[in-house]
Design a protein around this motif. Structure first.
Motif, PDB file in Angstrom:
ATOM      1  N   GLU A  22       1.272  -1.047   0.224  1.00 23.18           N
ATOM      2  CA  GLU A  22      -0.252  -0.126   0.114  1.00 23.18           C
ATOM      3  C   GLU A  22       0.693   0.830   0.104  1.00 23.18           C
ATOM      4  OE1 GLU A  22      -3.330   1.980   3.172  1.00 23.18           O
ATOM      5  OE2 GLU A  22      -3.670  -0.349   2.821  1.00 23.18           O
ATOM      6  N   GLU A  23       2.334   1.438   0.720  1.00 21.26           N
ATOM      7  CA  GLU A  23       2.534   2.048   1.064  1.00 21.26           C
ATOM      8  C   GLU A  23       3.350   2.320  -0.701  1.00 21.26           C
ATOM      9  OE1 GLU A  23       3.346   4.846   3.287  1.00 21.26           O
ATOM     10  OE2 GLU A  23       1.558   4.163   4.198  1.00 21.26           O
ATOM     11  N   LYS A  24       3.977   1.463  -0.972  1.00 17.15           N
ATOM     12  CA  LYS A  24       4.217   1.354  -2.584  1.00 17.15           C
ATOM     13  C   LYS A  24       3.858   2.406  -4.007  1.00 17.15           C
ATOM     14  CE  LYS A  24       8.534  -1.759  -1.169  1.00 17.15           C
ATOM     15  NZ  LYS A  24       9.048  -3.221  -2.056  1.00 17.15           N
ATOM     16  N   LYS A  25       2.349   1.664  -3.674  1.00 13.83           N
ATOM     17  CA  LYS A  25       1.607   2.747  -4.346  1.00 13.83           C
ATOM     18  C   LYS A  25       1.141   4.424  -3.763  1.00 13.83           C
ATOM     19  CE  LYS A  25      -1.276  -1.818  -5.260  1.00 13.83           C
ATOM     20  NZ  LYS A  25      -2.239  -2.299  -5.097  1.00 13.83           N
ATOM     21  N   SER A  26       1.493   4.323  -3.237  1.00 21.41           N
ATOM     22  CA  SER A  26       0.822   5.537  -2.324  1.00 21.41           C
ATOM     23  C   SER A  26       2.005   6.775  -2.742  1.00 21.41           C
ATOM     24  CB  SER A  26      -0.094   5.436  -1.359  1.00 21.41           C
ATOM     25  OG  SER A  26       0.136   6.814  -0.874  1.00 21.41           O
ATOM     26  N   ASN A  27       2.669   7.386  -3.142  1.00 26.57           N
ATOM     27  CA  ASN A  27       3.635   7.980  -3.026  1.00 26.57           C
ATOM     28  C   ASN A  27       2.996   9.595  -2.076  1.00 26.57           C
ATOM     29  OD1 ASN A  27       5.214   6.793  -4.545  1.00 26.57           O
ATOM     30  ND2 ASN A  27       4.665   7.927  -6.676  1.00 26.57           N
ATOM     31  N   GLU A  28       1.848  10.091  -1.602  1.00 29.22           N
ATOM     32  CA  GLU A  28       1.646  10.795  -0.970  1.00 29.22           C
ATOM     33  C   GLU A  28       2.204  10.614   0.281  1.00 29.22           C
ATOM     34  OE1 GLU A  28      -2.255  11.491  -0.879  1.00 29.22           O
ATOM     35  OE2 GLU A  28      -2.845  11.031  -2.391  1.00 29.22           O
TER      36      GLU A  28
ATOM     37  N   THR B  16       2.424  12.884   4.816  1.00 30.73           N
ATOM     38  CA  THR B  16       1.294  13.532   4.591  1.00 30.73           C
ATOM     39  C   THR B  16       2.395  14.490   5.615  1.00 30.73           C
ATOM     40  OG1 THR B  16       1.249  11.893   6.932  1.00 30.73           O
ATOM     41  CG2 THR B  16      -0.774  11.691   5.602  1.00 30.73           C
TER      42      THR B  16
END
Length: 149
Positions: free
Chosen positions: A133-139, A141
């Motif tokens: 999940e973290e790899k897919k999300s480059n956002e 916070t």
């Protein structure tokens, strides 16, 4: 401060042996009195009693809206005081073992002021899911932008 990951086995009675590196700290913080409760991620949370009392007060002070009541029912409703025995074991109540799907192999993870206790297979699946999940999300916070690891 509790930190680190520990692979453990529950015995046939559902007892968890506290790793030696945490024993002295637990004795100092709570004289062997722990509170075990359910978590929304299907693991168990283990708190020294004084730490739990602070959390419990915050939970009971929440408003009576639907989401807060659900969280209160889960955390406070499942909270069980457990004592460490002379061999540094904690008997985990069957309803909590069933909730977290704990059978034999477990993972105890230090999380600062508390522990998380996971079924080993569930932990490995969740950890891989979070990493993907973290790899897919480059956002990133705002609260994590200044954290340098």
């Amino acid at each position: 401060m509790f930190r680190g990951i520990n692979d453990l086995n529950l015995d046939s009675k559902g007892r968890l042996s506290i790793p030696a590196r945490y024993r002295e700290s637990i004795q100092e913080k709570c004289n062997g009195s722990l509170v075990v409760t359910a978590d929304t991620d299907r693991c168990l949370l283990i708190f020294p009693l004084p730490e739990w009392e602070l959390i419990e007060q915050k939970l009971t002070d929440l408003s009576r809206d639907k989401q807060h009541r659900r969280l209160q029912r889960l955390l406070v409703g499942h909270a069980t005081e457990c004592e460490i025995d002379g061999q540094y074991r904690v008997l985990l109540p069957p309803p909590l073992r069933n909730f977290a799907q704990l059978d034999k192999h477990a993972v105890l993870i230090g999380q600062g002021k508390k522990f998380e206790l996971w079924d080993r297979d569930s932990w490995e699946k969740m950890r891989e899911s979070w990493i993907k999940e973290e790899k897919k999300s480059n956002e990133i916070t705002a609260s994590l932008e200044n954290l340098s690891i």
